[in-house]
Scaffold this motif. Structure first.
Motif: not given
Length: 730
Positions: A35-51, A114-117
Motif C-alpha cells: 500500500g502507500g501514500t502520496t503526499y503533495t504540499k504547496w507552500l506560499w508566503g510573502n517572506l519568499r523563503d525557499q530553503g 546545499c539549500v533551496a535545492g
C-alpha cells in the motif's frame, strides 16, 4: 473386493496424502501486501523563503521556507510469512528540498551551499532520493513472549518522561529489539527493549561521540492490574554511551579494545492508578534520574549561550505528577481535572519524548511568540538572521515535554509546537462542562520554577562558565522552546484559559467556537544587590562617564563580565548621553508580561465532503523585559513594549473517494511599539545600519554591547502564508 476397486482406492489415498500438505502450505504461504501514500504540499508566503519544503528548522544547512511545491511517496510493505512471523517496512521519499522546480533533481552545483535545492542531483536532500525506512520483523511464537519486534519502532509503548515516542523527521527512525509479554490473563504485562542510541542527538553536544556502534538505551517496564480499582507499574531505562579507551589506558590490541564511558543516564519511575467508583480517578507517577557526562570526552561547562541536550557533569533529580479526575460528581455535566507537577531542574532523560507528547495538562505559552524578538527572529539583533517560522509563529497549541532536547525541526506553521518543561512545578485546574449543543472548558495554572536561583544556585562559580546549556536564554514575549536555564531567575506564571463551542442549529449546523487566554508572568531575575555588575555610584553623569568599579559577588567573579558599562555618545545638539543605561538597579532586568489572546470563529459543513472554518485571534502582549542595561542578554532583539498582533485563519478539508485535501491560510498583522525605558541617548541609523537591519536610514535606535541594533521605532507587520496538501492512499 475387486482389484479394480483396490487400485482406485490406492490412487485416491496417494492423491490425498500428496495434496493435503500442499493445501496446508498454500494456506500458510507468505502473503505480501503493498500500500502507500502520496503526499503533495504547496507552500506560499510573502517572506519568499525557499530553503526547503518546511517552514522551520534550526539545523544549519537544512533550509526552511514558505514557498514551493513538492511531493513525497511512501510505499508500505507488509508480508505475513506465517501466523507467527510478520515483516513490515517502508520505502519513503522526503520533501526536504525536493521542489517541483527541481525538475527531477538533475543538474545543480555540488560546490554550492546545499539549500533551496542548489546542489540538485549531487545532494540527497534535493535529488528526489528514496530511503528504506521502518523495517521490522514481528515474531509471535506463542510461548515465552507475546511478541518480539526486531528493527524499527517509535517506542511509544513506554513513558514520555523516560522513553518517549521518538521522532526525527519520521516516527520509526529508531531501531532496536522490543520484547513484550503478559501473564495472569494479561493483568500483568511487561515490555523490555534495547534501542540503538541515535548518534545525531542522544548525548552531550547533540552527539554520542566518535564510537557509536555499540551505544544503546535499555528499557524495562511492567504494569499490574491488581483489581478493577487499582493498577501499579514501574519503568527503568539506562543509556550507555562509550568511547574507545585511549592508548594510555589500553595499548594492547591482542585481547581486544577497552571502552570508557562517555555519558550515562539512568531513569527509574513508579506509577499507580486508583479508581474510586465511577466518579474519581487518581493517577500518580514519581521519577528519579541520574546522568553523568565525562568532563574529558564531553564539555565540562558552557558559556552564557551554550547548546547541548543535557547539562554537563553528574546530575540527579526527581520529577512527579499527580492527576485527579472528578467525573461529573454533581451530575450536572461538570467534570474537573486537577494536576500537580514538578519536573526537577537537573532531571535528565535523554530518551524522553521530544515532541508530539504533552506531559502536562496546562496549555503553557502560545507558540505564536516562539522566539525572543517581536518577529520571531532568532538572534535578530545581529545581521543576517531571517525570521525562520515567521511573524505568525505556529498556530497550533503548545505541548510540554520533559527534556531540554526539544525537537520542532521540519515542521510547518500549522503543526503542534513543543516547549521544554524542565524546572516547572505547579498546579493546573481544568473544568469541563457540556450541555446539549454547548461545550465549555477552562484552565487555571500556577507555575513556579525549580530554576529560580541566583548565579545558577552556586554563588562561587562564574555565570559565564556554567554546567547548564542556556540555549538562547529566556527573553521575549513567549517561552523560548528549549530554554530551561538562565543564570538569574525569580519567576512566577499564572495562566487562565476559557474555551467554548456551540453548534448553531441552522441548516447543517454552524460550529461557533471561541477562546480567551490570559498570562501574567513575572521574573525579577537578579534579586540581590551583590550580583549587580558595578558598585553604587560607578556611573555619574554622562559628562563624567563611568568608572569600572566591579562589584564582585565572590572573589574574582562579577556580572560585569556580561553587563559592561556604556560608552558615551554625542547627540545632534552637542549634549552627551550614555549609549545604553548603566546597570545600577535590581529593576533593570525585571520582567513583567500581561498577555491576552481572544479567538472567535465559525465552521460549516458546506457539502458532505467539504468542511471550512474561519477564525480571528487578537493578541495583546504588554511586556517589560528589562531595559537597555539588560538588553536581552545582549544577544536578542529587545521585546519590551506593546505587541498588538492579529491573525485571520481560514481552514478547509475536502475528501474525495480516498483523496484528502487540506488547506490552512493565515494573514498575520500587527504592530510593536517598543518601550526600552530611559537613561540612554538614542542614535540615528546610518546607511550601513539601515541596510544591515532593514530599517529606515535616520530612524532611531541604539547599539548594544556586541554592536547589534535595536530599533526604537514603531513597527508594522504583515505576513501572509498558506499551506495546502493532497494526500492519496492506495
Amino acid at each position: 473386493m475387486s482389484k479394480k476397486f483396490l487400485w482406485r482406492s490406492a490412487l485416491a489415498l496417494a492423491a490425498t496424502t500428496t495434496l493435503l500438505p500442499a493445501a496446508a502450505i498454500a494456506q500458510d504461504a507468505p502473503k505480501l501486501q503493498i500500500g502507500g501514500t502520496t503526499y503533495t504540499k504547496w507552500l506560499w508566503g510573502n517572506l519568499r523563503d525557499q530553503g526547503a519544503m518546511y517552514n522551520f528548522t534550526t539545523i544549519p544547512g537544512e533550509g526552511y521556507g514558505d514557498n514551493g511545491q513538492g511531493t513525497e511517496l511512501e510505499l508500505l510493505l507488509n508480508a505475513r510469512l506465517s501466523s507467527q512471523v510478520e515483516v513490515k517496512g517502508r520505502i519513503h521519499s522526503r520533501f526536504s528540498q525536493n521542489f517541483w522546480t527541481n525538475f527531477g533533481g538533475f543538474g545543480g552545483d555540488k560546490t554550492a551551499n546545499c539549500v533551496a535545492g542548489n546542489c540538485g542531483e549531487f545532494d540527497p536532500r534535493s535529488n528526489q532520493y528514496i530511503k528504506l525506512r521502518g523495517v521490522a520483523v514481528v515474531l509471535t511464537p506463542g510461548y515465552l513472549v507475546d511478541s518480539a519486534t526486531i528493527g524499527a519502532n517509535d517506542f511509544g509503548q513506554f513513558d514520555p518522561y523516560v522513553i518517549g515516542r521518538i521522532r526525527y523527521i519520521d516516527r520509526d527512525n529508531a531501531h532496536g529489539i522490543l520484547l513484550q509479554g503478559s501473564s495472569f490473563e494479561r493483568k500483568f504485562t511487561w515490555d523490555a527493549t534495547r534501542i540503538s542510541l541515535p548518534k545525531l542527538w542522544a548525548g552531550p553536544s547533540f552527539s554520542t561521540g566518535v564510537f557509536h556502534a555499540a551505544d544503546a538505551a535499555y528499557g524495562l517496564q511492567a504494569k499490574w492490574a491488581l483489581s478493577d480499582a487499582l493498577d501499579v507499574g514501574g519503568i527503568f531505562s539506562y543509556v550507555h554511551d562509550s568511547e574507545l579507551a585511549p592508548t594510555a589506558v589500553d595499548n594492547n590490541l591482542d585481547d581486544g579494545r577497552d571502552l570508557t564511558p562517555r555519558f550515562r543516564n539512568g531513569v527509574g519511575g513508579v506509577k499507580a492508578g486508583l479508581r474510586l467508583g465511577d466518579k474519581v480517578d487518581i493517577r500518580g507517577a514519581l521519577y528519579h534520574s541520574y546522568s553523568n557526562a565525562d568532563p574529558v570526552l564531553t564539555p565540562k561547562e558552557f558559556g552564557l549561550n551554550g547548546y547541548s541536550p543535557v547539562p554537563a557533569g553528574r546530575r540527579e533529580d526527581q520529577s512527579y505528577r499527580v492527576d485527579v479526575t472528578l467525573n461529573d460528581p454533581l451530575d450536572i455535566g461538570l467534570s474537573v481535572n486537577l494536576q500537580g507537577f514538578s519536573i526537577g531542574a537537573d532531571y535528565v532523560a535523554i530518551m524522553a519524548a521530544r515532541r508530539e507528547s504533552d506531559v502536562l495538562l496546562t496549555e503553557g505559552h502560545d507558540p505564536t511568540f516562539a522566539f525572543p524578538g517581536p518577529n520571531n527572529r532568532s538572534y535578530g539583533v545581529f545581521t543576517n538572521n531571517p525570521q525562520r517560522i515567521g511573524y505568525g509563529g505556529w498556530t497550533n497549541e503548545a505541548q510540554q515535554v520533559a527534556t531540554i532536547n526539544v525537537d520542532n525541526e521540519f515542521t510547518d506553521f500549522d503543526e503542534p509546537f513543543a516547549e521544554t518543561a524542565i524546572g516547572w512545578k505547579g498546579v493546573t485546574i481544568n473544568p469541563v462542562w457540556g450541555s446539549g449543543a454547548l461545550d465549555m472548558s477552562g484552565e487555571y495554572s500556577f507555575i513556579t520554577y525549580d530554576t529560580n536561583w541566583q548565579a545558577y544556585d552556586d554563588a562561587d562559580t562564574s555565570i559565564t562558565q556554567t554546567p547548564y546549556p542556556t540555549t538562547e536564554l529566556d527573553s521575549g514575549v513567549g517561552h523560548n522552546f528549549r530554554t530551561a536555564y538562565q543564570p538569574f531567575q525569580d519567576k512566577r506564571t499564572h495562566i487562565g484559559v476559557l474555551k467554548t463551542r456551540y453548534v448553531l442549529d441552522v441548516a447543517r449546523g454552524i460550529d461557533i467556537f471561541g477562546k480567551a487566554k490570559f498570562i501574567h508572568e513575572t521574573d525579577k531575575r537578579i534579586n540581590d544587590e551583590r550580583f549587580l555588575p558595578y558598585k553604587a555610584g560607578s556611573c555619574g553623569s554622562p559628562e563624567e562617564g563611568c568608572e569600572n568599579l566591579r562589584n564582585e559577588y565572590a572573589p574574582g567573579l562579577s556580572t560585569a563580565d556580561v553587563f559592561g558599562n556604556p560608552p558615551t555618545v554625542t547627540n545632534d545638539d552637542g549634549s552627551v548621553g550614555y549609549q545604553w543605561k548603566p546597570f545600577d538597579s535590581l529593576k533593570d532586568d525585571d520582567r513583567l508580561l500581561r498577555y491576552y489572546a481572544l479567538t472567535l470563529g465559525a465552521g460549516y459543513q458546506l457539502t458532505d465532503d467539504l468542511y471550512a472554518s474561519l477564525s480571528y485571534t487578537k493578541y495583546i502582549a504588554d511586556l517589560f523585559d528589562g531595559n537597555t542595561a539588560f538588553q536581552a542578554y545582549n544577544l536578542h532583539e529587545m521585546a519590551s513594549g506593546l505587541h498588538d498582533k492579529n491573525s485571520v485563519i481560514v481552514k478547509a478539508k475536502y475528501i474525495l473517494a480516498g483523496v484528502e485535501f487540506g488547506l490552512e491560510g493565515q494573514y498575520a498583522f500587527g504592530t510593536f511599539d517598543p518601550d526600552f525605558g530611559a537613561g540612554f541617548s538614542p542614535i540615528q541609523a546610518d546607511e550601513q545600519t539601515a541596510s544591515d537591519h532593514n530599517v529606515e536610514e535616520g530612524s532611531l535606535g541604539f547599539r548594544n554591547r556586541y554592536g547589534g541594533w535595536n530599533s526604537l521605532e514603531e513597527r508594522d507587520f504583515k505576513h501572509m502564508r498558506l499551506k495546502a496538501f493532497m494526500k492519496a492512499q492506495f
